[in-house]
Enzyme design. Sequence first.
Site, PDB file in Angstrom:
ATOM      1  N   ASP A  18       9.009  -1.028   0.488  1.00  0.00           N
ATOM      2  CA  ASP A  18       9.172  -2.436   0.093  1.00  0.00           C
ATOM      3  C   ASP A  18       9.718  -2.588  -1.325  1.00  0.00           C
ATOM      4  O   ASP A  18       9.392  -3.547  -2.024  1.00  0.00           O
ATOM      5  CB  ASP A  18       7.840  -3.203   0.248  1.00  0.00           C
ATOM      6  CG  ASP A  18       7.233  -2.978   1.619  1.00  0.00           C
ATOM      7  OD1 ASP A  18       7.986  -3.062   2.598  1.00  0.00           O
ATOM      8  OD2 ASP A  18       6.028  -2.688   1.701  1.00  0.00           O
ATOM      9  N   LYS A  21      15.053  -1.936  -0.895  1.00  0.00           N
ATOM     10  CA  LYS A  21      16.166  -1.007  -0.626  1.00  0.00           C
ATOM     11  C   LYS A  21      17.242  -1.614   0.267  1.00  0.00           C
ATOM     12  O   LYS A  21      18.412  -1.317   0.096  1.00  0.00           O
ATOM     13  CB  LYS A  21      15.658   0.259   0.098  1.00  0.00           C
ATOM     14  CG  LYS A  21      14.697   1.097  -0.669  1.00  0.00           C
ATOM     15  CD  LYS A  21      14.228   2.269   0.148  1.00  0.00           C
ATOM     16  CE  LYS A  21      13.383   1.911   1.345  1.00  0.00           C
ATOM     17  NZ  LYS A  21      12.060   1.356   1.061  1.00  0.00           N
ATOM     18  N   GLY A  45      11.175  -2.435   7.409  1.00  0.00           N
ATOM     19  CA  GLY A  45      11.626  -3.818   7.510  1.00  0.00           C
ATOM     20  C   GLY A  45      12.551  -4.091   6.344  1.00  0.00           C
ATOM     21  O   GLY A  45      12.085  -4.332   5.233  1.00  0.00           O
ATOM     22  N   HIS A  46      13.845  -3.975   6.569  1.00  0.00           N
ATOM     23  CA  HIS A  46      14.814  -4.159   5.487  1.00  0.00           C
ATOM     24  C   HIS A  46      15.439  -5.551   5.598  1.00  0.00           C
ATOM     25  O   HIS A  46      16.079  -5.868   6.594  1.00  0.00           O
ATOM     26  CB  HIS A  46      15.883  -3.057   5.543  1.00  0.00           C
ATOM     27  CG  HIS A  46      15.330  -1.690   5.257  1.00  0.00           C
ATOM     28  ND1 HIS A  46      15.980  -0.527   5.554  1.00  0.00           N
ATOM     29  CD2 HIS A  46      14.174  -1.308   4.676  1.00  0.00           C
ATOM     30  CE1 HIS A  46      15.245   0.503   5.177  1.00  0.00           C
ATOM     31  NE2 HIS A  46      14.137   0.049   4.649  1.00  0.00           N
ATOM     32  N   GLN A 241      10.715   3.377   4.287  1.00  0.00           N
ATOM     33  CA  GLN A 241       9.403   3.526   3.650  1.00  0.00           C
ATOM     34  C   GLN A 241       9.611   3.856   2.159  1.00  0.00           C
ATOM     35  O   GLN A 241      10.437   3.249   1.531  1.00  0.00           O
ATOM     36  CB  GLN A 241       8.525   4.584   4.342  1.00  0.00           C
ATOM     37  CG  GLN A 241       8.015   4.147   5.716  1.00  0.00           C
ATOM     38  CD  GLN A 241       9.078   4.217   6.795  1.00  0.00           C
ATOM     39  OE1 GLN A 241       9.681   5.245   7.007  1.00  0.00           O
ATOM     40  NE2 GLN A 241       9.311   3.129   7.488  1.00  0.00           N
TER      41      GLN A 241
HETATM   42  P1  IMP Z   1       3.180   3.975  10.195  1.00  0.00           P
HETATM   43  O1  IMP Z   1       4.440   4.441   9.538  1.00  0.00           O
HETATM   44  O2  IMP Z   1       3.370   2.719  11.006  1.00  0.00           O
HETATM   45  O3  IMP Z   1       2.471   5.046  10.945  1.00  0.00           O
HETATM   46  O4  IMP Z   1       2.157   3.522   9.016  1.00  0.00           O
HETATM   47  C1  IMP Z   1       1.623   4.453   8.086  1.00  0.00           C
HETATM   48  C2  IMP Z   1       1.439   3.811   6.728  1.00  0.00           C
HETATM   49  O5  IMP Z   1       2.713   3.569   6.137  1.00  0.00           O
HETATM   50  C3  IMP Z   1       0.746   2.439   6.762  1.00  0.00           C
HETATM   51  O6  IMP Z   1      -0.048   2.305   5.597  1.00  0.00           O
HETATM   52  C4  IMP Z   1       1.888   1.452   6.740  1.00  0.00           C
HETATM   53  O7  IMP Z   1       1.510   0.194   6.215  1.00  0.00           O
HETATM   54  C5  IMP Z   1       2.859   2.181   5.826  1.00  0.00           C
HETATM   55  N1  IMP Z   1       4.263   1.838   6.089  1.00  0.00           N
HETATM   56  C6  IMP Z   1       5.017   2.249   7.123  1.00  0.00           C
HETATM   57  N2  IMP Z   1       6.259   1.776   7.022  1.00  0.00           N
HETATM   58  C7  IMP Z   1       6.306   1.058   5.886  1.00  0.00           C
HETATM   59  C8  IMP Z   1       7.357   0.346   5.218  1.00  0.00           C
HETATM   60  O8  IMP Z   1       8.522   0.287   5.654  1.00  0.00           O
HETATM   61  N3  IMP Z   1       7.009  -0.272   4.047  1.00  0.00           N
HETATM   62  C9  IMP Z   1       5.748  -0.179   3.523  1.00  0.00           C
HETATM   63  N4  IMP Z   1       4.758   0.476   4.104  1.00  0.00           N
HETATM   64  C10 IMP Z   1       5.030   1.102   5.282  1.00  0.00           C
END
Ligand code: IMP
Length: 436
Positions: A18, A21, A45-46, A241
Amino acid sequence: MNSTTGFFDICLGLQWGDEGKGKIVDYLAKDYNIVARFQGGPNAGHTLWYENEKIILHNLPSGILHRHVKNFIGPGCVVKPVTLLEEITLVTKTLGLSQSAMKQRIYVSEQAFVIHPMYEWLDKAIECSKGSSGVGTTGKGIGPTYAAIKNRVALRFADVMKKDFFSSQENWDFIEHCNNELSFYRDTYGYVLPTPDEITETLTNFQTSIKQLEAYVNFVDCFWLKNKLELHEKVLAEGAQGTMLDNNFGCYPMVTSSNTIAGAAPVGLGVSMKYFRKTIGVFKWYTTKVGSGLFPSRIMDEEIENLLQEAGGEIGATTGRKRMCGWLDLVQMNYAIRINDVDELIMTKVDINPLKEIQVIEKYDVHYFGKTTTFPVDLSTIREAMPGTLKQSWNFDKQNPLALGLGLYVAHIESQTRVKITHMSYGPNREDIFSF
Ligand code: IMP
């Protein structure tokens, strides 16, 4: 880097995701022929803006709004076909493109993995089994799909696109295996299974979307990107991420299931380091985090945290969850800069600052060890995240962005990280950016 070929640069997040990017990649894409995602899936989520329309991308690379850019989803990614199709439909409509014009922009590796709906349910079931110690996943099936890859039972586009795959014994065995796993979570942890109707409908949509994707997507082999590099094309590898969510080097176990750092880009794209040029690290002037886990620089004054959260619109683009807010953390940032060997920094959201006084974390006080600037492997050893002396805030002025306050902040970060800030983003639109 080989001067007789093209090259790839990497743009990735230095915090917990977040960082903004998507907008940065959309801006940088003007100088590249290809934007390539190398890891992750619809947990990302971009957010992009196109003529006052908000577009949130989950699977698609953020170069998609440019006519000249080819967007590649690499073999390191996990893709949810239904979501990818929805995104493509949204972008096609918003940009007023024909199907064939859109198809010229999208290239997906036939080796990229597919997130089967069963894995989405499994993701939620596993999270349910962890109770209050859950990771706070996005519930998009990311973990089970990457686990299946390592267990050598996952499905690639090359598998599900085979004629007769959906009527094959392989498919039924796969579903039965997942069903048994889901039943285990129901019986042991009380996970509420989807209804048979819901399962049937979801599996039908899954199957249909894969078929429909063929009209919009070029499925390509493992040498597609390499061939483009050899034809002198310039590639921007887009991270999803952020560094602190890396499966190995992030704050394990509160991380995602893929490697998000620079070293993951060549693997996730299937190209060697021969073509690598530089790494661009993106960070917000403050820090945010969603999901569970310790967050060292979190602002403990609720009123100040709320002010920043509201001003910054810190609500997850994928999950709608509120993000925790913290000060910029130079201990964490220097860790991320080193792990990625960042060459240039881009700072985002400098127009958002409702605070009269700010802090920057510069040291941790750690159990058994005392004051340190080393990021610890176990965050629970941090007694206190300690701010430095910089306190001065700023009122953002587009005419004079480096006026006292923000200018001091930039100089301080550059001196503490020894990396130059090359751009500052001050709004959601592509043109809201300074380049130095
Ligand atoms: P997962 O990737 O859905 O398995 O989530 C694992 C952890 O990464 C959780 O704490 C999510 O909130 C965090 N997370 C996954 N994708 C994102 C992202 O794009 N932005 C921020 N946090 C993320």
